[in-house]
Design a protein around this motif. Structure first.
Motif, PDB file in Angstrom:
ATOM      1  N   GLY A  38     -19.735  14.129  -6.013  1.00 40.05           N
ATOM      2  CA  GLY A  38     -19.580  13.801  -6.703  1.00 40.05           C
ATOM      3  C   GLY A  38     -18.978  12.878  -7.577  1.00 40.05           C
ATOM      4  N   TYR A  39     -17.961  12.433  -7.271  1.00 40.44           N
ATOM      5  CA  TYR A  39     -16.641  11.287  -7.867  1.00 40.44           C
ATOM      6  C   TYR A  39     -17.444   9.753  -7.960  1.00 40.44           C
ATOM      7  N   VAL A  40     -17.556   9.638  -9.663  1.00 38.09           N
ATOM      8  CA  VAL A  40     -18.176   8.043  -9.205  1.00 38.09           C
ATOM      9  C   VAL A  40     -17.391   7.382  -8.610  1.00 38.09           C
ATOM     10  N   ARG A  41     -16.675   7.107  -8.302  1.00 39.80           N
ATOM     11  CA  ARG A  41     -15.571   5.980  -7.911  1.00 39.80           C
ATOM     12  C   ARG A  41     -14.562   6.709  -7.317  1.00 39.80           C
ATOM     13  N   LEU A  42     -14.361   5.292  -6.183  1.00 40.48           N
ATOM     14  CA  LEU A  42     -13.071   5.946  -5.599  1.00 40.48           C
ATOM     15  C   LEU A  42     -12.129   4.463  -5.457  1.00 40.48           C
ATOM     16  N   TRP A  43     -11.084   4.301  -5.529  1.00 39.42           N
ATOM     17  CA  TRP A  43     -10.011   2.658  -5.453  1.00 39.42           C
ATOM     18  C   TRP A  43      -8.858   2.964  -4.311  1.00 39.42           C
ATOM     19  N   TYR A  44      -8.003   1.967  -3.734  1.00 40.09           N
ATOM     20  CA  TYR A  44      -7.039   2.339  -2.899  1.00 40.09           C
ATOM     21  C   TYR A  44      -6.804   1.054  -3.428  1.00 40.09           C
ATOM     22  N   ALA A  45      -5.042   1.558  -3.241  1.00 41.06           N
ATOM     23  CA  ALA A  45      -3.801   0.309  -3.859  1.00 41.06           C
ATOM     24  C   ALA A  45      -3.108   0.197  -2.985  1.00 41.06           C
ATOM     25  N   GLU A  46      -2.741  -1.554  -3.216  1.00 45.88           N
ATOM     26  CA  GLU A  46      -2.149  -2.517  -2.864  1.00 45.88           C
ATOM     27  C   GLU A  46      -0.475  -1.885  -2.371  1.00 45.88           C
ATOM     28  N   HIS A  47       0.261  -1.755  -1.202  1.00 45.63           N
ATOM     29  CA  HIS A  47       1.258  -1.222  -0.572  1.00 45.63           C
ATOM     30  C   HIS A  47       1.886  -1.570  -0.003  1.00 45.63           C
ATOM     31  N   HIS A  48       3.106  -2.257  -0.101  1.00 44.99           N
ATOM     32  CA  HIS A  48       3.553  -2.328   1.053  1.00 44.99           C
ATOM     33  C   HIS A  48       5.055  -2.172   1.619  1.00 44.99           C
ATOM     34  N   HIS A  49       5.659  -1.536   3.008  1.00 45.78           N
ATOM     35  CA  HIS A  49       6.955  -2.020   3.806  1.00 45.78           C
ATOM     36  C   HIS A  49       7.310  -0.674   3.097  1.00 45.78           C
ATOM     37  N   SER A  50       6.300   0.079   2.993  1.00 43.16           N
ATOM     38  CA  SER A  50       6.848   2.103   2.518  1.00 43.16           C
ATOM     39  C   SER A  50       6.485   2.695   3.773  1.00 43.16           C
ATOM     40  N   PRO A  51       7.704   3.917   3.816  1.00 46.50           N
ATOM     41  CA  PRO A  51       7.337   4.806   4.322  1.00 46.50           C
ATOM     42  C   PRO A  51       6.214   6.270   4.419  1.00 46.50           C
ATOM     43  N   ALA A  52       5.682   5.703   3.192  1.00 45.82           N
ATOM     44  CA  ALA A  52       5.076   6.920   2.695  1.00 45.82           C
ATOM     45  C   ALA A  52       4.104   6.435   2.660  1.00 45.82           C
ATOM     46  N   ILE A  53       3.572   4.975   2.683  1.00 39.01           N
ATOM     47  CA  ILE A  53       1.846   4.744   2.152  1.00 39.01           C
ATOM     48  C   ILE A  53       1.753   3.881   3.236  1.00 39.01           C
ATOM     49  N   GLY A  54       0.287   3.662   3.569  1.00 38.40           N
ATOM     50  CA  GLY A  54       0.556   2.974   4.478  1.00 38.40           C
ATOM     51  C   GLY A  54       0.257   1.178   3.666  1.00 38.40           C
ATOM     52  N   ALA A  55       0.053   0.624   4.554  1.00 44.01           N
ATOM     53  CA  ALA A  55      -0.132  -0.894   4.300  1.00 44.01           C
ATOM     54  C   ALA A  55      -1.336  -1.296   4.374  1.00 44.01           C
ATOM     55  N   PHE A  56      -2.073  -1.136   4.214  1.00 42.33           N
ATOM     56  CA  PHE A  56      -3.172  -1.023   4.778  1.00 42.33           C
ATOM     57  C   PHE A  56      -4.129  -2.072   3.441  1.00 42.33           C
ATOM     58  N   PRO A  57      -4.820  -3.255   3.250  1.00 43.16           N
ATOM     59  CA  PRO A  57      -5.408  -4.068   3.076  1.00 43.16           C
ATOM     60  C   PRO A  57      -6.618  -2.719   2.187  1.00 43.16           C
ATOM     61  N   PRO A  58      -6.215  -3.317   0.355  1.00 37.27           N
ATOM     62  CA  PRO A  58      -7.436  -2.761  -0.619  1.00 37.27           C
ATOM     63  C   PRO A  58      -8.317  -3.216   0.000  1.00 37.27           C
ATOM     64  N   VAL A  59      -8.952  -4.561   0.203  1.00 40.97           N
ATOM     65  CA  VAL A  59      -9.912  -5.544   0.457  1.00 40.97           C
ATOM     66  C   VAL A  59     -11.351  -4.378   1.778  1.00 40.97           C
ATOM     67  N   VAL A  60      -9.872  -4.757   2.437  1.00 38.27           N
ATOM     68  CA  VAL A  60     -10.244  -3.678   4.420  1.00 38.27           C
ATOM     69  C   VAL A  60     -11.039  -2.254   4.081  1.00 38.27           C
ATOM     70  N   LEU A  61     -10.561  -1.702   3.028  1.00 38.59           N
ATOM     71  CA  LEU A  61     -10.615  -0.062   2.861  1.00 38.59           C
ATOM     72  C   LEU A  61     -11.576   0.207   2.134  1.00 38.59           C
ATOM     73  N   THR A  62     -12.167  -0.734   1.214  1.00 39.16           N
ATOM     74  CA  THR A  62     -13.285  -0.725   0.618  1.00 39.16           C
ATOM     75  C   THR A  62     -14.141  -1.042   1.108  1.00 39.16           C
ATOM     76  N   ALA A  63     -14.312  -2.013   2.144  1.00 42.66           N
ATOM     77  CA  ALA A  63     -15.164  -2.851   2.883  1.00 42.66           C
ATOM     78  C   ALA A  63     -15.892  -1.541   3.961  1.00 42.66           C
ATOM     79  N   HIS A  64     -14.648  -0.856   4.586  1.00 46.23           N
ATOM     80  CA  HIS A  64     -15.148   0.255   5.615  1.00 46.23           C
ATOM     81  C   HIS A  64     -15.212   1.612   4.895  1.00 46.23           C
ATOM     82  N   ALA A  65     -14.607   2.133   3.594  1.00 48.20           N
ATOM     83  CA  ALA A  65     -15.569   3.680   2.520  1.00 48.20           C
ATOM     84  C   ALA A  65     -16.855   2.613   2.376  1.00 48.20           C
ATOM     85  N   ALA A  66     -17.043   1.989   1.777  1.00 46.40           N
ATOM     86  CA  ALA A  66     -18.480   1.233   1.532  1.00 46.40           C
ATOM     87  C   ALA A  66     -19.627   0.960   3.193  1.00 46.40           C
ATOM     88  N   ALA A  67     -19.104   0.939   3.966  1.00 49.73           N
ATOM     89  CA  ALA A  67     -20.349   1.112   5.141  1.00 49.73           C
ATOM     90  C   ALA A  67     -19.996   2.554   5.596  1.00 49.73           C
TER      91      ALA A  67
END
Length: 326
Positions: A38-67
């Motif tokens: 029941g959370y109202v929204r879910l956002w994805y953050a943009e990161h690059h070149h980090s071993p701790a956080i994936g370099a996955f574009p927010p627009v791509v993650l948003t599109a996949h989650a929306a589907a």
């Protein structure tokens, strides 16, 4: 009880030895569960070149989650304007908004998304750090392209991310809702939000000041377990204090064995007490106090817990502390 809506900020934390496909699978599963909670929204953050956080574009993650979902609002929190051509941001998020009516947010931020200077320059095609005027022009151009060039219906809902008074001033000038990074710069929160409310100018995007506060939240059945789950991010933060973004995301066991300097321990502890860590009743009190002092309209939880199952359990425990009417 928490009496305002809550959302989630996911940063695709990478487990030791995991493949990109594993992290993406876990991120997708998390989206489905967060919607079910029941959370109202879910956002994805943009990161690059980090071993701790994936370099996955927010627009791509948003599109996949929306589907994979049907009702939760989705978007960037944020996509970093200096790394992208404004017209491309407008086209990408405008298209998503047309495909998923009334569910897409375009949260825009400024930072490079990396601590690695060559990576930052590559993202900006050799350019150096953006100036205040350049950033303002990028945000303004993105909004203009949404209306004049993309012109799809409905448009995505734009938000401006901020961690300082300067960012708050731009959000107020452009009449945008503000998402304040209390999880990054908690000492700036109150002054920046006061500045935003005092100088807000209504626009087609927002008729009155609208405030979302993002807070680091780690919730477990006991205080001791919450501290254990928060340990890995404490190690990452200690590295960031030294200007290092190359710290892998450790396991809780590895974090428990980590030796902090006195300065690091003081800084990490000082940061933690301004966030929301602990058992459900303690976290509910901390989040309620934050809402009272910031007068936030909405909270967004960033929950940097190593294991996806533990992260989802934290989201669940917090949601149980939200008033049913919300």
């Amino acid at each position: 009880m928490i009496t305002i809506p809550i959302g989630a900020l996911e940063v695709a934390m990478v487990q030791s030895g995991a493949r990109a496909a594993d992290t993406l699978r876990d991120t997708a599963e998390c989206a489905r569960h967060i919607e079910e909670l029941g959370y109202v929204r879910l956002w994805y953050a943009e990161h690059h070149h980090s071993p701790a956080i994936g370099a996955f574009p927010p627009v791509v993650l948003t599109a996949h989650a929306a589907a994979l979902t049907s009702s939760i609002r989705l978007g960037s929190g944020g996509v970093l304007a200096p790394n992208h051509a404004p017209i491309m941001l407008a086209e990408q998020f405008g298209t998503l908004a047309a495909l998923h009516s009334g569910r897409i947010d375009l949260g825009i931020g400024r930072g490079p998304g990396t601590f690695d200077e060559p990576t930052a320059r590559a993202l900006r095609r050799g350019a150096g750090p953006t100036t205040d005027d350049e950033y303002r022009d990028d945000v303004s151009a993105t909004l203009r392209f949404l209306v004049d060039e993309v012109a799809l219906d409905p448009l995505p809902e734009p938000w401006l991310l901020a961690s300082s008074t300067a960012g708050a001033a731009l959000a107020a000038e452009l009449g945008l809702p503000i998402a304040f990074a209390h999880h990054i710069r908690p000492d700036n929160t109150l002054a920046a939000l006061d500045h935003y409310r005092a100088r807000f100018s209504p626009s087609r995007w927002c008729a009155r000041p609208r405030v979302l506060v993002c807070v680091e939240t780690v919730c477990a059945e006991t205080q001791q377990e919450a501290a254990w789950l928060a340990g890995p991010m404490d190690v990452v933060k200690a590295g960031l204090l030294k200007g290092r973004g190359d710290i892998p995301f450790p396991t809780p066991e590895e974090a428990a064995a980590h030796s902090f300097t006195t300065e690091e321990e003081r800084a990490v502890t000082g940061f933690r007490v301004q966030q929301a860590h602990g058992s459900p009743d303690i976290v509910a009190k901390q989040l309620t106090a934050l809402v009272e002092v910031t007068r936030a309209d909405e909270l967004m939880l960033v929950t940097p817990i190593y294991a996806p199952a533990d992260r989802l359990r934290s989201y669940q425990l917090v949601k149980e502390q939200v008033a049913p009417a919300v």
